[in-house]
Design a protein around this motif. Structure first.
Motif, mmCIF file in Angstrom:
data_model
loop_
_atom_site.group_PDB
_atom_site.id
_atom_site.type_symbol
_atom_site.label_atom_id
_atom_site.label_comp_id
_atom_site.label_asym_id
_atom_site.label_seq_id
_atom_site.Cartn_x
_atom_site.Cartn_y
_atom_site.Cartn_z
ATOM 1 N N LEU A 728 0.683 -1.328 0.248
ATOM 2 C CA LEU A 728 0.018 0.339 -0.110
ATOM 3 C C LEU A 728 0.951 1.418 0.060
ATOM 4 O O LEU A 728 0.538 2.189 -0.549
ATOM 5 C CB LEU A 728 -0.948 0.363 1.355
ATOM 6 C CG LEU A 728 -2.272 -0.866 0.909
ATOM 7 C CD1 LEU A 728 -2.278 -1.026 2.678
ATOM 8 C CD2 LEU A 728 -3.285 -0.672 0.324
ATOM 9 N N THR A 729 1.865 1.100 0.635
ATOM 10 C CA THR A 729 2.679 2.030 1.017
ATOM 11 C C THR A 729 3.250 2.482 -0.725
ATOM 12 O O THR A 729 3.558 3.808 -0.828
ATOM 13 C CB THR A 729 4.386 2.107 1.578
ATOM 14 O OG1 THR A 729 3.797 1.210 3.008
ATOM 15 C CG2 THR A 729 4.750 3.418 1.617
ATOM 16 N N LEU A 730 3.588 1.135 -1.377
ATOM 17 C CA LEU A 730 4.416 1.335 -2.877
ATOM 18 C C LEU A 730 2.890 2.469 -4.002
ATOM 19 O O LEU A 730 3.571 3.524 -4.604
ATOM 20 C CB LEU A 730 4.152 0.740 -3.462
ATOM 21 C CG LEU A 730 4.961 0.667 -4.920
ATOM 22 C CD1 LEU A 730 6.020 1.376 -5.599
ATOM 23 C CD2 LEU A 730 5.082 -1.029 -5.320
ATOM 24 N N VAL A 731 1.683 1.769 -3.470
ATOM 25 C CA VAL A 731 0.306 2.505 -3.876
ATOM 26 C C VAL A 731 0.559 3.909 -3.640
ATOM 27 O O VAL A 731 0.304 4.475 -4.719
ATOM 28 C CB VAL A 731 -0.641 1.824 -4.321
ATOM 29 C CG1 VAL A 731 -1.657 2.227 -4.778
ATOM 30 C CG2 VAL A 731 -0.448 0.495 -4.152
ATOM 31 N N ARG A 732 0.692 3.937 -2.657
ATOM 32 C CA ARG A 732 0.538 5.629 -2.218
ATOM 33 C C ARG A 732 1.393 6.688 -3.498
ATOM 34 O O ARG A 732 1.120 8.315 -3.630
ATOM 35 C CB ARG A 732 0.225 6.145 -1.005
ATOM 36 C CG ARG A 732 0.893 7.147 -0.478
ATOM 37 C CD ARG A 732 0.699 7.280 0.911
ATOM 38 N NE ARG A 732 0.599 8.856 1.566
ATOM 39 C CZ ARG A 732 1.835 9.457 1.381
ATOM 40 N NH1 ARG A 732 3.249 8.538 1.610
ATOM 41 N NH2 ARG A 732 1.789 10.449 2.888
ATOM 42 N N GLY A 733 2.868 6.133 -2.579
ATOM 43 C CA GLY A 733 3.851 6.832 -3.248
ATOM 44 C C GLY A 733 3.460 7.257 -4.961
ATOM 45 O O GLY A 733 3.740 7.684 -5.645
ATOM 46 N N ALA A 734 3.031 5.809 -5.998
ATOM 47 C CA ALA A 734 2.954 6.009 -7.238
ATOM 48 C C ALA A 734 1.776 6.918 -7.171
ATOM 49 O O ALA A 734 1.766 8.020 -8.872
ATOM 50 C CB ALA A 734 2.593 4.621 -7.852
ATOM 51 N N CYS A 735 0.815 6.555 -6.415
ATOM 52 C CA CYS A 735 -0.013 8.291 -6.958
ATOM 53 C C CYS A 735 -0.258 9.280 -6.458
ATOM 54 O O CYS A 735 -0.182 10.083 -6.895
ATOM 55 C CB CYS A 735 -1.586 8.197 -5.724
ATOM 56 S SG CYS A 735 -2.601 7.056 -6.005
ATOM 57 N N LEU A 736 0.671 9.166 -5.675
ATOM 58 C CA LEU A 736 1.174 11.033 -4.874
ATOM 59 C C LEU A 736 2.339 11.224 -6.450
ATOM 60 O O LEU A 736 2.454 12.526 -7.038
ATOM 61 C CB LEU A 736 2.028 11.612 -4.222
ATOM 62 C CG LEU A 736 1.341 10.489 -2.718
ATOM 63 C CD1 LEU A 736 2.205 11.222 -1.929
ATOM 64 C CD2 LEU A 736 0.051 11.665 -2.750
ATOM 65 N N ARG A 737 3.368 10.314 -6.713
ATOM 66 C CA ARG A 737 4.331 11.309 -8.264
ATOM 67 C C ARG A 737 3.512 10.746 -9.378
ATOM 68 O O ARG A 737 4.495 11.318 -10.348
ATOM 69 C CB ARG A 737 5.374 10.183 -7.855
ATOM 70 C CG ARG A 737 6.339 10.194 -5.935
ATOM 71 C CD ARG A 737 7.054 11.058 -6.293
ATOM 72 N NE ARG A 737 7.533 11.616 -4.708
ATOM 73 C CZ ARG A 737 8.456 12.503 -3.941
ATOM 74 N NH1 ARG A 737 8.829 12.936 -5.267
ATOM 75 N NH2 ARG A 737 9.041 12.961 -2.987
ATOM 76 N N CYS A 738 2.808 9.733 -9.683
ATOM 77 C CA CYS A 738 2.600 8.899 -10.546
ATOM 78 C C CYS A 738 2.157 8.918 -11.253
ATOM 79 O O CYS A 738 0.986 7.711 -11.355
ATOM 80 C CB CYS A 738 3.922 8.147 -12.353
ATOM 81 S SG CYS A 738 5.382 8.209 -10.774
ATOM 82 N N ALA A 777 -4.499 9.902 -0.574
ATOM 83 C CA ALA A 777 -3.911 10.263 -1.741
ATOM 84 C C ALA A 777 -4.459 9.639 -3.118
ATOM 85 O O ALA A 777 -4.715 10.341 -4.570
ATOM 86 C CB ALA A 777 -2.560 8.999 -2.175
ATOM 87 N N LEU A 778 -5.820 8.644 -3.125
ATOM 88 C CA LEU A 778 -5.880 8.665 -4.100
ATOM 89 C C LEU A 778 -8.036 9.751 -4.675
ATOM 90 O O LEU A 778 -7.186 9.365 -6.171
ATOM 91 C CB LEU A 778 -6.962 6.759 -4.283
ATOM 92 C CG LEU A 778 -6.418 5.589 -4.298
ATOM 93 C CD1 LEU A 778 -7.210 4.296 -4.349
ATOM 94 C CD2 LEU A 778 -5.498 5.949 -5.796
ATOM 95 N N VAL A 779 -7.739 10.202 -3.680
ATOM 96 C CA VAL A 779 -8.885 11.547 -3.712
ATOM 97 C C VAL A 779 -8.507 12.361 -3.940
ATOM 98 O O VAL A 779 -8.699 13.049 -5.004
ATOM 99 C CB VAL A 779 -9.369 11.324 -2.347
ATOM 100 C CG1 VAL A 779 -9.762 12.571 -2.050
ATOM 101 C CG2 VAL A 779 -10.259 9.938 -1.991
ATOM 102 N N ALA A 780 -6.513 12.219 -3.529
ATOM 103 C CA ALA A 780 -5.497 13.764 -3.657
ATOM 104 C C ALA A 780 -5.708 13.822 -5.065
ATOM 105 O O ALA A 780 -5.410 14.568 -6.079
ATOM 106 C CB ALA A 780 -4.730 13.762 -2.887
ATOM 107 N N ALA A 781 -5.398 12.903 -5.512
ATOM 108 C CA ALA A 781 -4.452 12.595 -7.213
ATOM 109 C C ALA A 781 -5.755 12.499 -8.594
ATOM 110 O O ALA A 781 -4.976 12.206 -9.442
ATOM 111 C CB ALA A 781 -3.932 10.727 -6.964
ATOM 112 N N ASP A 782 -7.128 12.725 -7.908
ATOM 113 C CA ASP A 782 -7.955 12.419 -8.762
ATOM 114 C C ASP A 782 -7.418 11.529 -9.737
ATOM 115 O O ASP A 782 -8.048 11.913 -10.622
ATOM 116 C CB ASP A 782 -8.154 13.365 -9.318
ATOM 117 C CG ASP A 782 -10.059 14.430 -9.586
ATOM 118 O OD1 ASP A 782 -10.355 13.384 -9.050
ATOM 119 O OD2 ASP A 782 -9.990 15.383 -10.505
ATOM 120 N N VAL A 783 -7.400 10.130 -9.190
ATOM 121 C CA VAL A 783 -7.408 9.191 -10.307
ATOM 122 C C VAL A 783 -8.708 8.995 -10.721
ATOM 123 O O VAL A 783 -10.300 8.838 -9.748
ATOM 124 C CB VAL A 783 -6.725 8.080 -9.556
ATOM 125 C CG1 VAL A 783 -6.331 6.560 -10.760
ATOM 126 C CG2 VAL A 783 -5.791 8.359 -8.793
#
Length: 1258
Positions: A728-738, A777-783
């Motif tokens: 989950l930490t990896l997914v969060r990083g991906a949401c924020l960065r890419c 992060a998902l909400v903030a990244a507007d995925v």
């Protein structure tokens, strides 16, 4: 069967051949057949085989004879009893034969038979033993032939050590035939007699034991020859070593005699006396106490006993010698002890006296921790002065004794708070001696003896453990002494490895700043070791190299600011920069080589990774060479895990190493690792991928990353929460960065797994925090597909489904799952501004008109979690709806409502806190729930400095309100009040602790109970501002242990237990006063047992049970944290009482027995008889026929626990010689219901865990 008989007949025929080779091969084949479990012999074959083997014992060829003897072992378990008896009969007769060869082979045969006889009280063993014993005792008394006597004594010792308990009827006869042999003119006879006697005392009765001791003491008192005295003292020492648990009661009359003989002129006699004293110290620690000062003085005197050599010349030059030595080359002639070691005198036995004295001193040091401070004043200087000893064996024992002194000085691991050593504490006294210890140890390290040098290094390692950081001022001298051993070609590999291991301890044991100045002196020697031909030296040298890299340029404190490309890192000192290329070169040689040991490969990868991480800016031009090698190692199954860890180091370096050349190839490989079975590999890969996303997101193509992210969903499951958290930490990083890497495919795979985990009742701690991070992060990244409203609908869906399947709701969706889901909802909602308040109103509607209890509960929990982060005071009717929720019938809903009120208050304290305090006053019926709301506020706000500041203005008001409720009749309310008081005390200790002490003096028992419970909550396992104040007033806080009220004493014991567990330093020094009170509470008090009539039955109720249980729990805790402050004998006495107490207390004391067997085996061995008896009673207890199922389960659990304790006692060295324990174990093995349980417990206690480094076969 027929085929076996035919085969055996065939072999027997060949055994009669004239050709010795035929006979040999046939006997060998028979041996192979007999070793098979499946073989069954008929009566005729048995007779023929036995007859033939006994005949072959007289064969002319020695090899055939040897094989025939070996066959007797497996044969004993394959033939009937009378055949075994006939074998023994023949062997005993042959032992008295005139031919020496036949006598020898028969005695070997008898030993083989004895070692193979089945243990346990079988009639076979008993009959055979009785047959042999009579013959042996007559052979022992027959003095014409010494060799017969020696063999007979040897066999008797074997027999007694295995089956002493079966020979009770022969003990008197054996003792009578053995005692005269102590006066035999032959030393070998005397020695073997001593061995046989020491095995006899294990199982003989008390009168025979006393008879033996009387005989030995009479002999000692009246002897005029030193050889008789020597024998008697050796026998005393041997008896004490074998049966120390029985020797204690004889010590008062034995010790003075031994001490008297210890100053005799005969050196050997002195040695034996010191060995006997060592046995007394180890085996009878309680009884030897009065003699300890005398023994220490004697040892200190004897340790310097060297009449044939003069040390004076050395001592006169002693001062400057050490300094001169440091500049001399490492040549054998430069050895300060070289002259002394050349000195040799074959008749000089004084070294044996010195060695025995050193060993005896070591035993005193190891068992007498209470004398440590005293020993630093008397024993420590004497031992340091003897580091110059000329005899290698003695020198090693002296170093070993000093190492034991250091080991005893180690601060106990339970003391989390480092306390500055007081002036006369052992640690402080050690710090004063460090210079002398180092000087003496370095002198040994420069010597030639490999063994002594190893001991000196072990001593220095222990010194670092006992006084961390104590070698700061001596590091230069230590390193000067160590480097020659590493560079000298003639140094043994084992010595190099030990030196390198010590260097790692030295470097890690001090700060980087302190060690950086010494790196230049160490590096050339370490680099030479990396090139060493022996792989273990290379591996250890690479480990040292890796440690030194961290010292040369530490990166721990470098600010690694996110998003900032360039970070300033201080360069390494100029004098160390020239070493960087050489370090890299020698590591690269090892990294490149493929034909090398696995350990070296792994160390080279780790060292190279560390080098690039710290010196990447100096090795820019080397990256194109070594990064492809890393890629190669990543593809190799054997080295991939180590490479992943090394790449993680490189990727996280603040130097921003350029990894672009290998990323396109490396990322897909890493993605494939997420499919492997090897857990360690998956976890390390996830950490590496996360680091790459954080620091290299621009260099990884979206396409590559999205492929990796499609591998992640499978890892997000409740089956492995740690793995899920990392994923989950990896997914969060991906949401924020890419965020673009989260393609629709990846998202569709990921969302169901995230939601499944979100509603899992197991989700908590780090995994829950990671989940909240991902959702926000998902909400903030507007995925796409993960907007606030969509996620919210998905999260709330399980609750609505639970309503539809209301019957299964409580079973399936537990309170814990709802708590986690509510937190997830809050993570999604909180950032939404006005939108968030709309969501809150929807939940409030659900809470006001709930369709079902689960709905109601979830709405309240969601309001709680949102209210924690947002100020909800603007929402109308919020307070009313929450208070109305206090009234439903469901306890779960009430609890959620009280939690919600407290959590919402955290969002706006000035608005809600006075309201809650007013309600506590106005609503006595809701008091318990409102107090829970208050507790929630205090607990939440105490976690952060901002929260504490927000709460501070209200502390006074809360305290006043709580103090009114200290006397609640309801225990639950009192406990909540106590917890709140305790937690408030932590925030304002100066002001509130004195008030809490006042409550302790209240005349009302309930107020005292609340106050004591509050004290428990002031003691946490983390350092707090209140700790010094608590330490100062701890004696006052423990006064309630002696309170007149049972209830107060019980909670006082619980509070003491909490202190002993969380902060043992608070109570360690008070134990001498507190322990008698605790021990007093472990006794069953008749006046607290009352009879209650229940219809026609009378039922006993023990009001003191809870008190005893609390006292035993305190004892169990003290074992783990304050063992060095306990008198273990006294402690054991009370444990023995507990073994006969109530079910709950028995369970506790069984655990204590197992723990004590591990921690103080010698003491437990002495008290084994009194521990075994209650265990036996439990294991053989029968449940009444008409008992309920719970009674059977309770009894089974008790028996299992008792068996675990028995198994732990069995692990004590020498416990198997105790007849009581072995008889109990034999009894267990005969009971069909206990035997399998006991076997599995033994298997668990001896077998290690499964090797976690098994090869991945996915």
């Amino acid at each position: 069967m027929a085929s076996v008989s035919y085969q055996i007949a065939n072999l027997l025929e060949k055994m009669t051949s004239n050709d010795k080779d035929f006979r040999f091969m046939a006997t060998n084949d028979l041996m192979t057949e007999l070793q098979k479990d499946s073989i069954k012999l008929d009566d005729d074959s048995e007779r023929k085989v036995v007859k033939m083997l006994l005949r072959l014992l007289e064969d002319k060829n020695g090899e055939v004879q040897n094989l025939a003897v070996k066959c007797l072992g497996p044969l004993v378990n394959k033939v009937k009893e009378f055949q075994v008896e006939s074998i023994v009969e023949t062997l005993c007769a042959n032992m008295l034969s005139d031919t020496e060869q036949l006598r020898d082979i028969s005695s070997i045969g008898l030993k083989t038979v004895i070692s193979e006889l089945p243990l346990g009280s079988s009639t076979l063993a008993a009959n055979v033993c009785k047959k042999i014993t009579g013959r042996l005792s007559s052979a022992i008394e027959k003095q014409e032939d010494v060799s017969v006597q020696l063999e007979a004594l040897d066999i008797l010792a074997d027999l007694l050590s295995r089956f002493g308990g079966l020979l009770i009827s022969f003990h008197t006869m054996l003792l009578n035939s053995l005692l005269p042999q102590l006066a035999s003119p032959r030393q070998a006879v005397r020695k073997r007699t001593i061995v046989a006697l020491s095995h006899l005392v294990m199982s003989c009765n008390a009168s025979l034991y006393n008879k033996l001791i009387d005989h030995l003491l009479e002999g000692l008192g009246s002897s005029t020859s030193s050889s008789v005295s020597r024998t008697h003292i050796q026998c005393i020492a041997s008896v004490c070593r074998q049966a120390g648990h029985r020797f204690g009661e004889q010590l008062w009359r034995v010790a003075p005699q031994v001490l008297e003989h210890s100053t005799d002129a005969d050196e050997e006699l002195r040695e034996h006396c010191l060995q006997a004293l060592e046995a007394f110290v180890l085996k009878c620690p309680k009884e030897v106490q009065p003699h300890i000062p005398t023994i220490i003085d004697l040892c200190l005197k004897m340790i310097t006993y060297d009449p044939n050599y003069n040390y004076e010349d050395e001592e006169e030059d002693g001062g400057g010698e050490d300094e001169e030595m440091e500049d001399e080359s490492f040549a054998p002639d430069a050895d300060p002890d070289s002259d002394s070691e050349e000195y040799s005198d074959d008749d000089d036995m004084s070294w044996k006296v010195r060695r025995a004295a050193a060993k005896c001193l070591e035993s005193v040091i190891a068992t007498r921790h209470e004398l440590l401070a005293e020993m630093y004043v008397t024993v420590s200087p004497a031992l340091i002065a003897r580091f110059k000893e000329r005899e290698e064996n003695v020198k090693c024992d002296i170093l070993s004794a000093y190492t034991a002194l250091l080991r005893a000085t180690r601060p106990p691991p339970a003391l989390q708070i480092p306390i500055a050593p007081t002036d006369n504490s052992p640690q402080a006294l050690l710090l004063q001696r460090v210079a002398g210890v180092v000087r003496g140890a370095l002198r040994v390290i420069r010597g030639r003896s490999v063994r002594a040098r190893g001991c000196a290094l072990a001593l220095l390692r222990e010194l670092l453990a006992a006084a961390p950081g104590c070698l700061v001022d001596h590091a230069a001298r230590v390193i000067r002494a160590l480097t020659p051993a590493l560079t000298d070609k003639s140094t043994a590999s084992s010595m190099k490895i030990e030196t390198l291991v010590f260097v790692v301890c030295l470097v890690r044991g001090h700060g980087a700043g302190a060690m950086r100045g010494h790196v230049a002196a160490l590096l050339p020697a370490v680099l030479a070791c990396v090139h060493d031909p022996f792989y273990k030296v290379t591996a250890e040298a690479l480990r040292v190299l890796q440690t030194l890299v961290k010292v040369m340029r530490p990166l721990e404190n470098v600010e690694n600011i996110e998003g900032k490309e360039e970070v300033f890192v201080e360069p390494p000192p100029e004098e160390l920069q020239p070493f960087i290329p050489a370090m890299y070169e020698c590591t690269l040689v090892r990294l490149r080589a493929t034909d090398m040991d696995q350990e070296v490969k792994e160390r080279a990868i780790a060292a190279c990774g560390q080098l690039i991480c710290h010196f990447g800016d100096y090795l820019q031009n080397e990256l194109p060479v070594c990064l492809p090698i890393f890629l190669e190692r990543l593809r190799n199954e054997i080295t991939r895990l180590t490479t992943v860890k090394a790449l993680t180091k490189i990727a996280s370096s603040p130097l921003r190493i350029d990894l672009r050349p290998i990323l396109p190839d490396a990322v897909p490989i890493l993605g494939s690792f997420l499919r492997k079975n090897q857990r360690a590999l998956k976890l390390s890969t996830l950490v590496l991928l996360d680091t790459l996303v954080q620091n290299y997101s621009n260099a990884i193509s979206i396409e590559l990353l999205s492929k990796v992210l499609t591998e992640v969903p499978a890892l997000v499951s409740e089956a492995d929460l740690h793995c899920a958290q990392t994923a989950l930490t990896l997914v969060r990083g991906a949401c924020l960065r890419c965020p673009h890497a989260l393609t629709p495919d990846a998202r569709h795979a990921l969302t169901p797994n995230i939601l499944a985990l979100a509603k899992s009742p197991l989700l908590q701690g780090g995994a829950l925090a990671a989940m909240l991070g991902v959702l926000s992060a998902l909400v903030a990244a507007d995925v796409a597909g993960c907007s606030r409203r969509e996620l919210l609908a998905l999260l709330v869906a399980p609750v609505h489904r639970a309503h539809d399947h209301a019957a299964h709701a409580t079973a399936h969706y537990t309170k814990q799952a709802f708590h986690s889901l509510a937190k997830c909802v809050a993570a999604v909602v909180v950032e939404g501004g006005a939108d968030a308040l709309d969501v809150v109103r929807e939940f409030l509607r659900d809470a006001a008109r709930p369709p079902s209890d689960p709905h109601h509960m979830f709405a309240l929990l969601a309001l709680a979690e949102i209210g924690r982060h947002l100020d909800l005071s603007s929402i109308p009717n919020l307070k009313e709806v929450l208070l109305e929720s206090f009234t439903p019938s469901s306890e779960e809903v009430k609890s959620a409502a009280s939690y919600a009120l407290g959590s919402v208050a955290v969002g706006n304290l000035p608005e809600f806190l006075p309201f809650i305090l007013g309600e506590i006053e106005a609503q006595p019926k809701r008091q318990y729930l409102l107090l829970h709301s208050l507790r929630e506020i205090i607990t939440s706000e105490s976690c952060t400095p901002e929260g504490v500041e927000a709460l501070r203005p209200f502390i006074r008001e809360i305290w006043v309100q709580l103090s009114k409720h200290c006397q609640c009749a309801e225990e639950g309310s009192r406990n909540v009040v106590a917890e709140c008081l305790g937690k408030l005390c932590l925030l304002e200790p100066q002001e509130l602790l004195p008030q809490l002490k006042e409550f302790l003096k209240s005349p009302e028992p309930l107020t005292r109970t609340t106050a004591v419970t509050a004290v428990k909550f002031t003691i946490s396992d983390q350092p707090q501002a209140i700790d010094p104040l608590l330490r100062a007033c701890m004696p006052e806080l423990l006064v309630p242990l002696r309170d007149s009220e049972l209830g107060v004493r019980r909670v006082a014991l619980v509070a003491f237990n909490s202190a002993a567990h969380n902060k043992p330093s608070l109570v360690r020094d008070l134990l001498p006063h507190v322990l008698p009170t605790i021990y007093q509470e472990t006794k069953v008090k008749k006046e607290l047992i009352r009879e209650v009539e229940m219809g026609p039955f009378k039922h006993s109720v023990d009001d003191g049970l809870d008190l005893r249980k609390a006292a035993f729990e305190c004892m169990y805790t003290l074992l783990g944290t304050c063992l060095d402050r306990l008198d273990v004998f006294e402690f054991l006495r009370h444990v023995e009482d507990g073994l006969r107490d109530h079910y709950d207390i028995k369970m506790l004391t069984y655990l204590m027995c197992a723990r004590l067997a591990q921690l103080c085996p010698a003491v437990v061995l002495q008290r084994l008889e009194s521990l075994v008896e209650p265990l036996r009673v439990t294991c053989t207890m029968k449940v009444k026929a008409n008992s309920v199922k719970q009674e059977y389960e309770k009894q089974d659990e008790l028996k299992r626990s008792a068996l675990r304790a028995a198994a732990a006692l069995l692990q004590i060295p020498e416990a198997e010689k105790n007849p009581h324990l072995m008889e109990f174990v034999t009894q267990i093995k005969t009971l069909p219901d206990l035997q399998p349980i006991f076997e599995s417990i033994l298997k668990d206690s001896t077998g290690g865990g499964v090797d976690s480094n098994l090869m991945d076969q996915s």
